[in-house]
Structures are given as structure tokens and as C-alpha cells.
Write a protein that holds these residues in place. Structure first.
Motif, PDB file in Angstrom:
ATOM      1  N   UNK A 120     -63.617 -26.254  43.784  1.00 43.65           N
ATOM      2  CA  UNK A 120     -63.763 -25.337  42.606  1.00 43.65           C
ATOM      3  C   UNK A 120     -63.471 -24.068  42.438  1.00 43.65           C
ATOM      4  N   UNK A 121     -63.826 -23.695  44.064  1.00 37.30           N
ATOM      5  CA  UNK A 121     -63.586 -22.242  43.989  1.00 37.30           C
ATOM      6  C   UNK A 121     -61.836 -21.959  44.317  1.00 37.30           C
ATOM      7  N   UNK A 122     -61.271 -22.750  44.249  1.00 34.78           N
ATOM      8  CA  UNK A 122     -60.137 -22.850  44.400  1.00 34.78           C
ATOM      9  C   UNK A 122     -59.062 -21.490  44.155  1.00 34.78           C
ATOM     10  N   UNK A 123     -59.115 -20.317  44.987  1.00 40.70           N
ATOM     11  CA  UNK A 123     -58.413 -19.361  43.873  1.00 40.70           C
ATOM     12  C   UNK A 123     -56.841 -19.756  44.104  1.00 40.70           C
ATOM     13  N   UNK A 182     -56.527 -20.999  49.502  1.00 43.68           N
ATOM     14  CA  UNK A 182     -57.488 -19.922  49.416  1.00 43.68           C
ATOM     15  C   UNK A 182     -58.764 -20.347  48.856  1.00 43.68           C
ATOM     16  N   UNK A 183     -60.288 -20.617  49.203  1.00 44.67           N
ATOM     17  CA  UNK A 183     -60.736 -20.695  48.408  1.00 44.67           C
ATOM     18  C   UNK A 183     -62.261 -19.676  48.026  1.00 44.67           C
ATOM     19  N   UNK A 184     -62.877 -19.567  47.262  1.00 45.30           N
ATOM     20  CA  UNK A 184     -64.413 -18.434  48.021  1.00 45.30           C
ATOM     21  C   UNK A 184     -65.056 -19.380  48.648  1.00 45.30           C
ATOM     22  N   UNK A 185     -65.428 -19.089  49.229  1.00 46.27           N
ATOM     23  CA  UNK A 185     -66.997 -19.276  50.329  1.00 46.27           C
ATOM     24  C   UNK A 185     -67.940 -18.439  50.670  1.00 46.27           C
TER      25      UNK A 185
END
Length: 273
Positions: free
Chosen positions: A264-267, A250-253
Motif C-alpha cells: 500500500x506504500x508502493x511509490x 520502491x516502497x515506503x518502509x
């Protein structure tokens, strides 16, 4: 007033003899108090009549004497003063009438009735408040029961969903990343049907212009298979089918998701066993 004419009228002699009416006597007495000449003439007539009687050896009768002394000694010599006896007013005793007894009794009964009414009014107010509180509490419990019932049915449906096929649980953790080390998410994937469900255990809320996006990382690289809602915790959120996956992440997009993950936004990330 002509005093001399009044003296000469003979009324004074008749007064001494007691032969005047009551009204005339009152008149002579009043005038004698008002005019000294009349008073003096009355005394002279009295003395002359007694002297005349003494000369004749005839004594006045007891009746005449009494009248003379009564009228002259007590009324003429002594100014007639109407004495108003200052006697204490007798205590007025008012007997209690029967209707007053009834009125007193009725007043007592009325007061007792008011007291009883006030007592029951307070009791009614307390009971009403308790009833209102119980009713509100019952409504709250009823709502909570409905919510728990819905959750129970939902959990039953989710369990039924997970048991209906061969879902594999893929736990994902954020412990290895800086963004959210306490993030925990489970992915349930049925390789045969390709169906994927996500259950969020812990994910932080995002700004309104951001979304969590689930990626199925297979032989062809990461494929976005849906937006994850962080507020719907411990609920199965159905994602798009995943044909193949060696891991899920899951990433923040940006809002609505991206075509490719922002690494770089990998959660969180979890490998398929």
C-alpha cells in the motif's frame, strides 16, 4: 583749617603777583574752590592791586597782567574742570607682520591638505569596499567552481561506471499510484555483474522514521536490495546486487527497511525490458 590764618599768610598776594611755585599755586586754587572766603579775598587783592596801580599811575607790566588774568580770570573765576576730551579713539592699525602672513599661508595649506586627505580617504574607502566585494565574489565563485568541478568529476565517474559495463536502464514512475504521481527514479542493472545503481530524479522527502526501500522483483518474489536516499538526486547510488529481476519497485518502509514490501506504500515501479 584756619582760613583767616591762611589769608593772613601772604600767599594770596604772592599768588596774584605770580610769585608762587606751581605746587603752591595749585594749593591756592584748590582752597579757593573749597573756601569762598579765600576766593573772595583773592578778588579783593586783585582789585586793590589794580586800584593801587591806577593811583600811582603805574600800570602793571604785561607779564604781571598776563599772569593775573591767566590765573584769576581763567583759573579762579572759572571752576577748574578737568575736561576729558571725549575724542574718538584712533583706529588702531596693526601692520601685518611677516610671520602672520606665513601663518595665514600655512593655515591655507593645512586646510588644503586636510581636504586632499579627506578626498583620498573617501576614495580609499570606496576602493576598499569594492575590493572587499570583489574578494567575496571571487571566493563565492571559487567555491562554486570547486563544487561544479566535484560534480563534473562525479558525473564523469558515474558515466565511466555506466560505460564500463552493460547496464540496462529501468525507468520507474509513480504515475500509476496515489502516493507520488510525479515520482521518477531510474535503475541501472548489469545482468552479468548483478550490480545495481539508482538515480533519483524526483522523490519527496520522508519523515525521519521512514525510508524508501528498493525491491528487485524476481522469480522468488520481491527482494530488498537497499535504502534509497531521496536527497541525492541525479547521482548513482549503488545498491546490493540483484541476481534476477523482472521489475524493480520502491516502497515506503519503517526506518531501516523491511523484510517484505508494504504494497500500500508502493511509490514507483518499472519493468525490466
Amino acid at each position: 583749617m584756619d582760613i583767616q590764618s591762611y589769608i593772613a599768610s601772604g600767599k594770596l598776594e604772592l599768588f596774584v603777583l605770580g610769585e608762587l611755585s606751581e605746587r603752591e599755586r595749585e594749593e591756592v586754587l584748590q582752597l579757593s574752590q573749597q573756601y569762598p572766603e579765600i576766593k573772595r579775598e583773592l578778588k579783593e587783592i586783585e582789585e586793590a592791586m589794580f586800584a593801587f596801580d591806577n593811583e600811582l599811575g603805574v600800570k602793571p607790566s604785561d607779564t604781571v597782567k598776563d599772569k593775573i588774568f591767566d590765573t584769576l580770570s581763567q583759573e579762579l573765576d572759572t571752576p577748574k574742570i578737568t575736561e576729558k576730551k571725549m575724542t574718538a579713539a584712533p583706529t588702531k592699525e596693526i601692520a601685518l607682520q611677516p610671520w602672520k602672513s606665513f601663518a595665514v599661508a600655512a593655515s591655507i595649506v593645512a586646510l588644503m591638505a586636510i581636504g586632499v586627505a579627506a578626498y583620498y580617504a573617501v576614495r580609499f574607502y570606496d576602493v576598499e569596499n569594492k575590493f572587499t566585494s570583489l574578494l567575496e565574489e571571487r571566493n563565492v565563485l571559487s567555491q562554486e567552481l570547486e563544487i561544479n568541478k566535484a560534480r563534473f568529476e562525479e558525473t564523469g565517474d558515474q558515466l565511466q561506471t555506466l560505460l564500463s559495463k552493460n547496464y540496462e536502464r529501468v525507468p520507474m514512475s509513480g504515475a500509476s499510484f496515489e502516493l507520488q504521481k510525479d515520482a521518477l527514479v531510474d535503475v541501472f542493472w548489469d545482468k552479468a555483474s548483478k550490480e545495481v545503481y539508482v538515480s533519483v530524479n524526483n522523490l519527496s522527502n520522508l519523515d525521519a522514521d521512514k525510508d524508501y526501500q528498493l525491491w528487485a522483483i524476481g522469480d522468488d518474489g520481491p527482494v530488498g536490495i537497499g535504502i534509497v536516499k531521496p536527497g541525492e538526486k541525479l547521482k548513482l547510488q549503488q545498491m546490493e546486487a540483484a541476481v534476477s529481476a523482472g521489475a524493480f519497485a520502491i516502497t515506503i518502509e519503517p526506518k531501516g527497511g523491511s523484510e517484505a514490501p508494504t504494497l500500500e506504500n508502493l511509490v514507483v515501479i518499472g519493468e525490466v525490458a
